[in-house]
Design a protein around this motif. Sequence first.
Motif, PDB file in Angstrom:
ATOM      1  N   PRO A 159       0.829  -1.207   0.000  1.00 22.13           N
ATOM      2  CA  PRO A 159       0.000   0.000   0.000  1.00 22.13           C
ATOM      3  C   PRO A 159       0.866   1.260   0.000  1.00 22.13           C
ATOM      4  O   PRO A 159       1.983   1.267   0.516  1.00 22.13           O
ATOM      5  CB  PRO A 159      -0.803  -0.107   1.300  1.00 22.13           C
ATOM      6  CG  PRO A 159      -0.061  -1.054   2.153  1.00 22.13           C
ATOM      7  CD  PRO A 159       0.711  -1.962   1.241  1.00 22.13           C
ATOM      8  N   SER A 160       0.307   2.317  -0.568  1.00 19.68           N
ATOM      9  CA  SER A 160       1.041   3.580  -0.622  1.00 19.68           C
ATOM     10  C   SER A 160       1.043   4.233   0.762  1.00 19.68           C
ATOM     11  O   SER A 160       0.192   3.915   1.605  1.00 19.68           O
ATOM     12  CB  SER A 160       0.387   4.513  -1.633  1.00 19.68           C
ATOM     13  OG  SER A 160      -0.885   4.911  -1.173  1.00 19.68           O
ATOM     14  N   ILE A 190      -1.833   4.134   3.945  1.00 22.74           N
ATOM     15  CA  ILE A 190      -1.537   3.776   5.336  1.00 22.74           C
ATOM     16  C   ILE A 190      -1.944   4.906   6.273  1.00 22.74           C
ATOM     17  O   ILE A 190      -2.578   4.670   7.315  1.00 22.74           O
ATOM     18  CB  ILE A 190      -0.050   3.421   5.496  1.00 22.74           C
ATOM     19  CG1 ILE A 190       0.262   2.146   4.706  1.00 22.74           C
ATOM     20  CG2 ILE A 190       0.330   3.252   6.953  1.00 22.74           C
ATOM     21  CD1 ILE A 190       1.733   1.824   4.593  1.00 22.74           C
ATOM     22  N   VAL A 191      -1.615   6.144   5.912  1.00 20.07           N
ATOM     23  CA  VAL A 191      -1.981   7.297   6.744  1.00 20.07           C
ATOM     24  C   VAL A 191      -3.499   7.409   6.844  1.00 20.07           C
ATOM     25  O   VAL A 191      -4.048   7.637   7.928  1.00 20.07           O
ATOM     26  CB  VAL A 191      -1.356   8.595   6.185  1.00 20.07           C
ATOM     27  CG1 VAL A 191      -1.949   9.817   6.847  1.00 20.07           C
ATOM     28  CG2 VAL A 191       0.144   8.568   6.365  1.00 20.07           C
ATOM     29  N   GLY A 192      -4.196   7.231   5.726  1.00 20.07           N
ATOM     30  CA  GLY A 192      -5.658   7.302   5.743  1.00 20.07           C
ATOM     31  C   GLY A 192      -6.276   6.220   6.602  1.00 20.07           C
ATOM     32  O   GLY A 192      -7.223   6.465   7.355  1.00 20.07           O
ATOM     33  N   ALA A 193      -5.769   4.998   6.504  1.00 22.72           N
ATOM     34  CA  ALA A 193      -6.303   3.900   7.300  1.00 22.72           C
ATOM     35  C   ALA A 193      -6.113   4.159   8.796  1.00 22.72           C
ATOM     36  O   ALA A 193      -7.024   3.924   9.601  1.00 22.72           O
ATOM     37  CB  ALA A 193      -5.625   2.588   6.898  1.00 22.72           C
ATOM     38  N   VAL A 243     -11.130  -2.425   1.717  1.00 23.84           N
ATOM     39  CA  VAL A 243     -10.783  -1.599   0.555  1.00 23.84           C
ATOM     40  C   VAL A 243      -9.443  -2.077   0.003  1.00 23.84           C
ATOM     41  O   VAL A 243      -8.485  -2.219   0.762  1.00 23.84           O
ATOM     42  CB  VAL A 243     -10.704  -0.107   0.953  1.00 23.84           C
ATOM     43  CG1 VAL A 243     -10.267   0.746  -0.218  1.00 23.84           C
ATOM     44  CG2 VAL A 243     -12.028   0.375   1.494  1.00 23.84           C
ATOM     45  N   PRO A 244      -9.361  -2.321  -1.306  1.00 22.86           N
ATOM     46  CA  PRO A 244      -8.067  -2.741  -1.862  1.00 22.86           C
ATOM     47  C   PRO A 244      -7.013  -1.659  -1.694  1.00 22.86           C
ATOM     48  O   PRO A 244      -7.311  -0.468  -1.790  1.00 22.86           O
ATOM     49  CB  PRO A 244      -8.361  -2.984  -3.341  1.00 22.86           C
ATOM     50  CG  PRO A 244      -9.776  -2.692  -3.570  1.00 22.86           C
ATOM     51  CD  PRO A 244     -10.403  -2.241  -2.301  1.00 22.86           C
ATOM     52  N   SER A 245      -5.788  -2.068  -1.465  1.00 25.29           N
ATOM     53  CA  SER A 245      -4.722  -1.103  -1.203  1.00 25.29           C
ATOM     54  C   SER A 245      -4.355  -0.280  -2.426  1.00 25.29           C
ATOM     55  O   SER A 245      -3.639   0.708  -2.313  1.00 25.29           O
ATOM     56  CB  SER A 245      -3.483  -1.812  -0.664  1.00 25.29           C
ATOM     57  OG  SER A 245      -2.983  -2.705  -1.636  1.00 25.29           O
ATOM     58  N   THR A 246      -4.833  -0.668  -3.592  1.00 28.57           N
ATOM     59  CA  THR A 246      -4.568   0.114  -4.800  1.00 28.57           C
ATOM     60  C   THR A 246      -5.614   1.201  -5.023  1.00 28.57           C
ATOM     61  O   THR A 246      -5.466   2.009  -5.927  1.00 28.57           O
ATOM     62  CB  THR A 246      -4.528  -0.806  -6.033  1.00 28.57           C
ATOM     63  OG1 THR A 246      -5.762  -1.522  -6.114  1.00 28.57           O
ATOM     64  CG2 THR A 246      -3.373  -1.785  -5.936  1.00 28.57           C
ATOM     65  N   ALA A 247      -6.668   1.225  -4.221  1.00 29.67           N
ATOM     66  CA  ALA A 247      -7.750   2.199  -4.385  1.00 29.67           C
ATOM     67  C   ALA A 247      -7.741   3.192  -3.235  1.00 29.67           C
ATOM     68  O   ALA A 247      -8.653   3.222  -2.406  1.00 29.67           O
ATOM     69  CB  ALA A 247      -9.086   1.480  -4.477  1.00 29.67           C
ATOM     70  N   THR A 248      -6.713   4.015  -3.182  1.00 28.55           N
ATOM     71  CA  THR A 248      -6.602   5.012  -2.123  1.00 28.55           C
ATOM     72  C   THR A 248      -7.764   5.997  -2.181  1.00 28.55           C
ATOM     73  O   THR A 248      -8.273   6.428  -1.148  1.00 28.55           O
ATOM     74  CB  THR A 248      -5.262   5.754  -2.236  1.00 28.55           C
ATOM     75  OG1 THR A 248      -4.209   4.787  -2.186  1.00 28.55           O
ATOM     76  CG2 THR A 248      -5.077   6.738  -1.101  1.00 28.55           C
TER      77      THR A 248
END
Length: 85
Positions: free
Chosen positions: A16-17, A21-24, A60-65
């Motif tokens: 994940p970008s 990570i910050v958003g999660a 949520v998939p880690s590619t869909a920030t």
Amino acid sequence: MQDELNVLEALGFVWPSPAFIVGAILFGFVGMYAFYVGKRRQRPKTKWLGVGLMFYPYAVPSTATWALYAFGAALCVGVWMDRAA
């Protein structure tokens, strides 16, 4: 070490970008607070929205920030609207 990372990427694993990570983490903390407030003030809708905020990043998939932030913002608006009601 690089060989293992290449094997994981070949299998389809994507890291994940930093924005994801910050958003999660951010939405997880907001969810913990909403759960605490909802439980303390006996507001079940706020409590369950908090639970949703804490656990939806796992779905949520880690590619869909963009999806992480869109759903998180929508859930936060739900918590805010329930607080105002």
